[in-house]
Design a protein around this motif. Structure first.
Motif, PDB file in Angstrom:
ATOM      1  N   GLY A   8       0.790  -1.387  -0.133  1.00 34.89           N
ATOM      2  CA  GLY A   8       0.067   0.034   0.006  1.00 34.89           C
ATOM      3  C   GLY A   8       0.906   1.464  -0.006  1.00 34.89           C
ATOM      4  O   GLY A   8       0.209   2.442  -0.115  1.00 34.89           O
ATOM      5  N   LYS A   9       2.137   1.172   0.031  1.00 28.45           N
ATOM      6  CA  LYS A   9       2.971   2.362  -0.008  1.00 28.45           C
ATOM      7  C   LYS A   9       3.311   2.879  -1.308  1.00 28.45           C
ATOM      8  O   LYS A   9       3.585   1.927  -2.254  1.00 28.45           O
ATOM      9  CB  LYS A   9       4.168   1.937   0.826  1.00 28.45           C
ATOM     10  CG  LYS A   9       4.163   1.491   2.512  1.00 28.45           C
ATOM     11  CD  LYS A   9       3.414   2.783   3.029  1.00 28.45           C
ATOM     12  CE  LYS A   9       3.433   2.404   4.645  1.00 28.45           C
ATOM     13  NZ  LYS A   9       2.979   3.542   5.286  1.00 28.45           N
ATOM     14  N   LYS A  10       3.696   4.237  -1.359  1.00 24.81           N
ATOM     15  CA  LYS A  10       4.058   4.514  -2.795  1.00 24.81           C
ATOM     16  C   LYS A  10       5.270   5.272  -2.804  1.00 24.81           C
ATOM     17  O   LYS A  10       5.884   5.596  -1.590  1.00 24.81           O
ATOM     18  CB  LYS A  10       3.057   5.812  -3.114  1.00 24.81           C
ATOM     19  CG  LYS A  10       1.713   5.228  -3.478  1.00 24.81           C
ATOM     20  CD  LYS A  10       0.704   6.351  -3.763  1.00 24.81           C
ATOM     21  CE  LYS A  10       1.115   7.091  -4.993  1.00 24.81           C
ATOM     22  NZ  LYS A  10       0.024   8.400  -5.461  1.00 24.81           N
ATOM     23  N   VAL A  11       6.257   4.932  -3.696  1.00 27.95           N
ATOM     24  CA  VAL A  11       7.376   5.433  -3.801  1.00 27.95           C
ATOM     25  C   VAL A  11       7.782   6.343  -4.984  1.00 27.95           C
ATOM     26  O   VAL A  11       7.497   5.959  -6.059  1.00 27.95           O
ATOM     27  CB  VAL A  11       8.593   4.091  -3.967  1.00 27.95           C
ATOM     28  CG1 VAL A  11       9.901   4.573  -3.819  1.00 27.95           C
ATOM     29  CG2 VAL A  11       8.279   3.297  -2.621  1.00 27.95           C
ATOM     30  N   ALA A  12       8.192   7.484  -4.902  1.00 23.86           N
ATOM     31  CA  ALA A  12       8.517   8.230  -6.071  1.00 23.86           C
ATOM     32  C   ALA A  12      10.012   8.361  -6.517  1.00 23.86           C
ATOM     33  O   ALA A  12      10.960   8.283  -5.436  1.00 23.86           O
ATOM     34  CB  ALA A  12       8.281   9.926  -5.746  1.00 23.86           C
ATOM     35  N   ILE A  13      10.156   8.161  -7.714  1.00 23.20           N
ATOM     36  CA  ILE A  13      11.814   8.006  -8.085  1.00 23.20           C
ATOM     37  C   ILE A  13      11.776   9.024  -9.287  1.00 23.20           C
ATOM     38  O   ILE A  13      11.433   9.001 -10.203  1.00 23.20           O
ATOM     39  CB  ILE A  13      11.959   6.641  -8.644  1.00 23.20           C
ATOM     40  CG1 ILE A  13      11.764   5.771  -7.503  1.00 23.20           C
ATOM     41  CG2 ILE A  13      13.519   6.760  -9.324  1.00 23.20           C
ATOM     42  CD1 ILE A  13      12.070   4.156  -7.821  1.00 23.20           C
ATOM     43  N   PHE A  40       7.796   6.476 -11.475  1.00 23.33           N
ATOM     44  CA  PHE A  40       8.986   7.136 -12.172  1.00 23.33           C
ATOM     45  C   PHE A  40       8.439   8.720 -12.387  1.00 23.33           C
ATOM     46  O   PHE A  40       7.405   8.799 -13.102  1.00 23.33           O
ATOM     47  CB  PHE A  40       9.447   6.504 -13.083  1.00 23.33           C
ATOM     48  CG  PHE A  40      10.146   5.183 -12.886  1.00 23.33           C
ATOM     49  CD1 PHE A  40      11.265   5.206 -12.231  1.00 23.33           C
ATOM     50  CD2 PHE A  40       9.452   3.974 -12.874  1.00 23.33           C
ATOM     51  CE1 PHE A  40      11.998   3.892 -11.788  1.00 23.33           C
ATOM     52  CE2 PHE A  40      10.145   2.740 -12.399  1.00 23.33           C
ATOM     53  CZ  PHE A  40      11.215   2.830 -11.904  1.00 23.33           C
ATOM     54  N   MET A  41       8.945   9.749 -12.268  1.00 23.87           N
ATOM     55  CA  MET A  41       8.578  11.011 -12.261  1.00 23.87           C
ATOM     56  C   MET A  41       9.773  12.054 -12.833  1.00 23.87           C
ATOM     57  O   MET A  41      10.917  11.671 -12.288  1.00 23.87           O
ATOM     58  CB  MET A  41       7.915  11.601 -11.513  1.00 23.87           C
ATOM     59  CG  MET A  41       8.767  11.783 -10.045  1.00 23.87           C
ATOM     60  SD  MET A  41       7.478  12.369  -8.638  1.00 23.87           S
ATOM     61  CE  MET A  41       6.463  10.924  -8.775  1.00 23.87           C
ATOM     62  N   GLU A  48       2.838  15.223 -22.454  1.00 20.24           N
ATOM     63  CA  GLU A  48       2.033  13.818 -21.595  1.00 20.24           C
ATOM     64  C   GLU A  48       3.101  12.969 -21.196  1.00 20.24           C
ATOM     65  O   GLU A  48       2.957  12.202 -20.239  1.00 20.24           O
ATOM     66  CB  GLU A  48       1.081  13.509 -22.575  1.00 20.24           C
ATOM     67  CG  GLU A  48      -0.287  14.399 -22.744  1.00 20.24           C
ATOM     68  CD  GLU A  48      -1.436  13.779 -23.781  1.00 20.24           C
ATOM     69  OE1 GLU A  48      -1.094  12.539 -23.750  1.00 20.24           O
ATOM     70  OE2 GLU A  48      -2.565  14.393 -23.639  1.00 20.24           O
ATOM     71  N   SER A  49       4.171  12.599 -22.085  1.00 19.26           N
ATOM     72  CA  SER A  49       5.162  11.741 -21.793  1.00 19.26           C
ATOM     73  C   SER A  49       6.479  12.276 -22.296  1.00 19.26           C
ATOM     74  O   SER A  49       6.233  12.942 -23.346  1.00 19.26           O
ATOM     75  CB  SER A  49       4.773  10.444 -22.481  1.00 19.26           C
ATOM     76  OG  SER A  49       5.740   9.504 -22.189  1.00 19.26           O
ATOM     77  N   VAL A  50       7.572  11.885 -21.846  1.00 19.12           N
ATOM     78  CA  VAL A  50       8.970  12.099 -22.258  1.00 19.12           C
ATOM     79  C   VAL A  50       9.703  10.858 -22.231  1.00 19.12           C
ATOM     80  O   VAL A  50       9.585  10.084 -21.233  1.00 19.12           O
ATOM     81  CB  VAL A  50       9.299  13.055 -21.343  1.00 19.12           C
ATOM     82  CG1 VAL A  50      11.023  13.256 -21.905  1.00 19.12           C
ATOM     83  CG2 VAL A  50       8.981  14.463 -21.435  1.00 19.12           C
ATOM     84  N   ASP A  71       4.546  14.126 -14.150  1.00 21.02           N
ATOM     85  CA  ASP A  71       5.279  15.354 -14.053  1.00 21.02           C
ATOM     86  C   ASP A  71       5.345  15.823 -12.606  1.00 21.02           C
ATOM     87  O   ASP A  71       4.357  15.739 -11.975  1.00 21.02           O
ATOM     88  CB  ASP A  71       4.666  16.583 -14.801  1.00 21.02           C
ATOM     89  CG  ASP A  71       5.470  17.739 -14.905  1.00 21.02           C
ATOM     90  OD1 ASP A  71       6.200  18.017 -14.123  1.00 21.02           O
ATOM     91  OD2 ASP A  71       5.507  18.446 -16.046  1.00 21.02           O
ATOM     92  N   LEU A  72       6.827  15.736 -12.130  1.00 22.17           N
ATOM     93  CA  LEU A  72       7.050  15.926 -10.666  1.00 22.17           C
ATOM     94  C   LEU A  72       6.136  17.273 -10.220  1.00 22.17           C
ATOM     95  O   LEU A  72       5.770  17.532  -8.992  1.00 22.17           O
ATOM     96  CB  LEU A  72       8.387  16.093 -10.258  1.00 22.17           C
ATOM     97  CG  LEU A  72       9.185  17.087 -10.944  1.00 22.17           C
ATOM     98  CD1 LEU A  72       9.365  18.404 -10.538  1.00 22.17           C
ATOM     99  CD2 LEU A  72      10.600  16.648 -10.957  1.00 22.17           C
ATOM    100  N   LYS A  73       5.917  18.417 -11.229  1.00 18.01           N
ATOM    101  CA  LYS A  73       5.311  19.708 -10.934  1.00 18.01           C
ATOM    102  C   LYS A  73       3.925  19.486 -10.723  1.00 18.01           C
ATOM    103  O   LYS A  73       3.187  20.343  -9.913  1.00 18.01           O
ATOM    104  CB  LYS A  73       5.525  20.747 -11.946  1.00 18.01           C
ATOM    105  CG  LYS A  73       6.740  20.895 -12.293  1.00 18.01           C
ATOM    106  CD  LYS A  73       6.760  21.966 -13.518  1.00 18.01           C
ATOM    107  CE  LYS A  73       6.346  23.208 -13.157  1.00 18.01           C
ATOM    108  NZ  LYS A  73       6.654  24.305 -14.214  1.00 18.01           N
TER     109      LYS A  73
END
Length: 221
Positions: A8-13, A40-41, A48-50, A71-73
């Protein structure tokens, strides 16, 4: 380490071009095994995507690609149990900023790079575990107050920058091997790793801190 301990945890990379494919694969595999979802961000520049291109560190090695659509923004950092800055030169690219039109570039503007501001928000939230691997600490140098007095390890290429920012460097063991626990330094909510080849020990240290943080918060409640 117990399986599914991060259910249930989320990880941002945070990623960019010149990522290390093996590191990205490790995040997907190991965090997935532990039950966490991985986002992944990066900075998408209105797209929309890179598609990002991998690093080449040996003759004959083929390029690999990573498509990112977060997008991290547009991200609420408080939704994540951990925020990670990937290894290699991804952090240098994410420090890019644009001076306002017609204005002279000033050193203070380095603080305005969106990725720098994003990670600063994570650093201000002690409930979030922050992970920076290899060259990743470069992302924090525009805001040296984020590093001042913190115990860290990093690749020796960035050592001068990190110590000049006021961090306390912890050297690895002499003749250490990949994923040696001595290549990882934990300073409360901050986990740092020496190099990309230490990624599995790095992930496990972050997972341990996420669980420990949750236990501490439960105790307070």
């Amino acid at each position: 380490m117990a399986t599914r301990m991060l259910e249930g945890k989320k990880v941002a990379i945070l990623v960019e071009t010149e990522f290390i494919p093996e590191e990205i694969a490790a995040y997907r595999q190991r965090f997935g095994e532990l039950g966490a979802s991985v986002d992944f961000m990066s900075r998408l520049w209105g797209n929309e995507s890179v598609r990002f291109v991998s690093d080449i560190d040996e003759v004959g090695k083929s390029l690999q690609y990573l498509d990112v659509n977060v997008d991290l923004k547009n991200v609420d950092v408080s939704e994540y149990a951990a925020v990670i800055m990937a290894a290699n030169y991804t952090s240098v690219r994410l420090r890019y900023f644009e001076p306002p039109p017609g204005q002279q570039i000033r050193k203070e503007m380095t603080r305005t790079a969106p990725a720098v501001e994003f990670f600063a928000q994570a650093m201000a939230n002690h409930k979030i575990i922050k992970g920076l691997l290899c060259h990743g600490l470069w992302l924090l140098t525009p805001m040296p107050e984020l590093l001042r007095g913190r115990r860290v390890i990093c690749h020796e290429v960035v050592l001068a920058d990190i110590t000049n920012a006021g961090a306390v460097y912890v050297p690895p063991p002499v003749n250490s091997q990949p994923n040696d626990p001595g290549n990882i330094v934990v300073d409360k909510d901050l986990v740092t790793g020496r190099a990309g080849h230490d990624v599995y020990a790095f992930i496990d240290a972050i997972a341990h801190q996420i669980v420990s943080q949750g236990q501490e918060l439960a105790g307070i409640a």
